[in-house]
Write an enzyme that holds these catalytic residues in place. Sequence first.
Site, PDB file in Angstrom:
ATOM      1  N   SER A 270      16.319  58.150  73.374  1.00  0.00           N
ATOM      2  CA  SER A 270      17.469  57.241  73.349  1.00  0.00           C
ATOM      3  C   SER A 270      17.072  55.930  72.688  1.00  0.00           C
ATOM      4  O   SER A 270      15.885  55.619  72.543  1.00  0.00           O
ATOM      5  CB  SER A 270      17.974  56.975  74.769  1.00  0.00           C
ATOM      6  OG  SER A 270      17.241  55.935  75.394  1.00  0.00           O
ATOM      7  N   ASP A 271      18.060  55.158  72.295  1.00  0.00           N
ATOM      8  CA  ASP A 271      17.810  53.772  71.931  1.00  0.00           C
ATOM      9  C   ASP A 271      17.829  52.949  73.214  1.00  0.00           C
ATOM     10  O   ASP A 271      18.103  53.463  74.304  1.00  0.00           O
ATOM     11  CB  ASP A 271      18.850  53.283  70.927  1.00  0.00           C
ATOM     12  CG  ASP A 271      18.316  52.181  70.019  1.00  0.00           C
ATOM     13  OD1 ASP A 271      17.355  51.486  70.418  1.00  0.00           O
ATOM     14  OD2 ASP A 271      18.844  52.007  68.913  1.00  0.00           O
ATOM     15  N   TYR A 272      17.535  51.682  73.094  1.00  0.00           N
ATOM     16  CA  TYR A 272      17.326  50.785  74.230  1.00  0.00           C
ATOM     17  C   TYR A 272      18.553  50.775  75.149  1.00  0.00           C
ATOM     18  O   TYR A 272      19.614  50.281  74.776  1.00  0.00           O
ATOM     19  CB  TYR A 272      17.053  49.384  73.683  1.00  0.00           C
ATOM     20  CG  TYR A 272      16.289  48.446  74.560  1.00  0.00           C
ATOM     21  CD1 TYR A 272      14.945  48.173  74.321  1.00  0.00           C
ATOM     22  CD2 TYR A 272      16.905  47.779  75.608  1.00  0.00           C
ATOM     23  CE1 TYR A 272      14.240  47.273  75.103  1.00  0.00           C
ATOM     24  CE2 TYR A 272      16.205  46.878  76.394  1.00  0.00           C
ATOM     25  CZ  TYR A 272      14.870  46.623  76.142  1.00  0.00           C
ATOM     26  OH  TYR A 272      14.180  45.720  76.909  1.00  0.00           O
ATOM     27  N   GLY A 274      20.495  53.084  75.850  1.00  0.00           N
ATOM     28  CA  GLY A 274      21.614  53.830  75.289  1.00  0.00           C
ATOM     29  C   GLY A 274      22.267  54.793  76.260  1.00  0.00           C
ATOM     30  O   GLY A 274      23.473  55.045  76.178  1.00  0.00           O
TER      31      GLY A 274
END
Length: 723
Positions: A270-272, A274
């Site tokens: 995932s992104d931060y 997300g």
Amino acid sequence: MHRPDRPHPTEVYENEVKELLSRMTVEEKLGQLQQLTWTGDTGPGGGQTEEVERAARAGLLGSVLNLHGAAHTNTLQRMAVEESRLGIPLVFGLDVIHGFWTTFPIPLAQASAFDPEVVVRDAEVSAKEARSNGIRWTFSPMMDVTHEPRWGRIAESCGEDPYLNAVLAVAKTRGYQGDDLAADDRVAACAKHFVAYGGAEGGRDYNTVDVSEQRLRNHYLPPFKAAVDAGVATVMAAFNTVSGVPAHGNPHTLTGILKEEWGFDGVVVSDYTGVEELIAHGYAADGADAARLALTAGLDMEMVSTRIAGHGEQLLADGLITEERLDDAVARVLALKFALGLFDHPYTDESAAIDEPTPEARAAARDTGARSMVLLKNDGGVLPLDATSSGTIAVVGPFADHTDLHGTWAGPGCRRFPSAGLLDAVRAAAPDATVTHAGADAEAAAEAARAADVTVLAVGEEPELSGEAAVRADIALPEGQAELIAAVAATGKPFVVVLLNGRPLTIGDWVDGVPALLEAWHPGIEAGRAIADVLFGAVAPGGKLPVSFPRAVGQIPVYYNRESTGRPHDPRSDEKYVSKYLDLADGPQFVFGHGLSYTTFTTGEPVLGQPSVGVGELGDGQRIDVRVAVTNTGERTGDEVVQLYVHDPVASIAQPVRRLRGFERVTLAPGESRELTFTLGADDLGFWTNDQSGRYVIEPGAIDVYAGTSSRAEARATLTVTR
């Protein structure tokens, strides 16, 4: 991490992974899917330092973000390896985007070089420095194709063209990973952001993307497919929605395309926060629902937020996630760690840590910086400047003596090692000249220009004006700088403007009055010296624009590979009822692929190796040679980038008026000619339809093949595709 010439890491380490999985509890498995941040000093997640140590000791943590330094990573690694039940090592990740200690030009600048080896040099130096400081995983390359100069993250991308992005994504993956992820100078790469993040509405970070299936597959996906084919180890999900479905919970993109169609066997991270943000999207009801949606969609590791680890056991007990999907995600993480050599060598050799840029790394950054610059104008031959001059050179403007030209996402080196300033670099390049200086004050700058033989005027954006969460509604020069240019121009003396920026700017209100204009972007640690190398001709400018420069913000999006319209504008006609603005000239200020040199070049007509080819032959792998001659017709050695474009004028889906399908940068002496050979195949002559299951077609008919030195190339040949 698959590459066609080697087995999957999940296959190589299948027995080791199965054995380890058999001994893991559900809680320990979920822990491997968790990445926490050490510092927590940015973003919405907050500090997690104590939580990191507790989880590492308990064997409930897979990865750590934002901790670097061999001694620091070793300390935390010992907690995981020596104190947890199973001793599974951590993998340390960091955003090494265009340098660790040694800052290279921003990625958008590197794309301007139209040279994959420029990208490789950055990645190799960055990987070696980062790896020696405990980092085994970088969240790069970013391959978000974008038409949005307002979007601050265009600085991290390679611009508006899928083909250029794909070529450079492969090069950067190769530079980071090499042939052996376990080598002591390599790191795992991450293809991001999957997918279509560059299409965010209004250029606003984290915003909606509504995209057709054919646009998704023809425009946004090709760089990711190229990176997967090149063996990229990991992929990061995007913050945006894709046609209404958030990318972090999108089974069509994460599983249907990435894992099933493409066979990607690496880690999807995932992104931060997300996963947490699926709730704010209105897609998930709560944290447990967010965890369910993300994991079942195909996400394997959660960055910073803790929904999967926090709710996974209950979701499994309730039958809302399957043990098979959980084990698949864990197996991917463990296979990455085996491939990185972490089980055999979990610690970093502290005595071998690189703690500053080496002379060789600085030389690479300087060469790359110069090679990435684009000469946009040079009326009257103002450039190159004379390094042997004993006259007066004025260096003026807000960036004349600036020492932070690293650009966005510059890595830890930007805080310790200032950029080389332009003023000192000009003095070093022209030792016999009198070099004067004035800053951003228009009156002082004009006075210095009036007293000088030539003036170098450095303007642009501060690094913090581009990058993530740095969207600008107005992309003109910051306040006062256009007036500064006008004041210098009013002196009537020769001058050159150097642009230092992280995005295309609207420069139409002053560019006509500037005799010479050099786009330097944010060049990195060796900024001033790289600029001086180009200004004085030690390096011949040969870069090309990887993105169009709009005339005005209201024109955005403006890009070369637009689709045909039923009422195209013809600049030779005064017809009103066509696709145009009443108050603005047609097309961008500077087009994709534009860039000048200190010499001149001609390119010949493209010559096809054969005039026609069958659809079936293309399907069987046949490729068509296209030969293009290029000649240096000037008096100096210089670089030219020959570009090959195609256009399908009649198709079942309206096609772009041009599509880049090849380029090569060459250095030629005065009078020297060279014949370049490009090839076209099925991947160049067909397109994806709107079928969600994915259907690529090559249709019979004529294909226009253009060759030249920008996207406005006119030299053409016609290839006939037969049934």
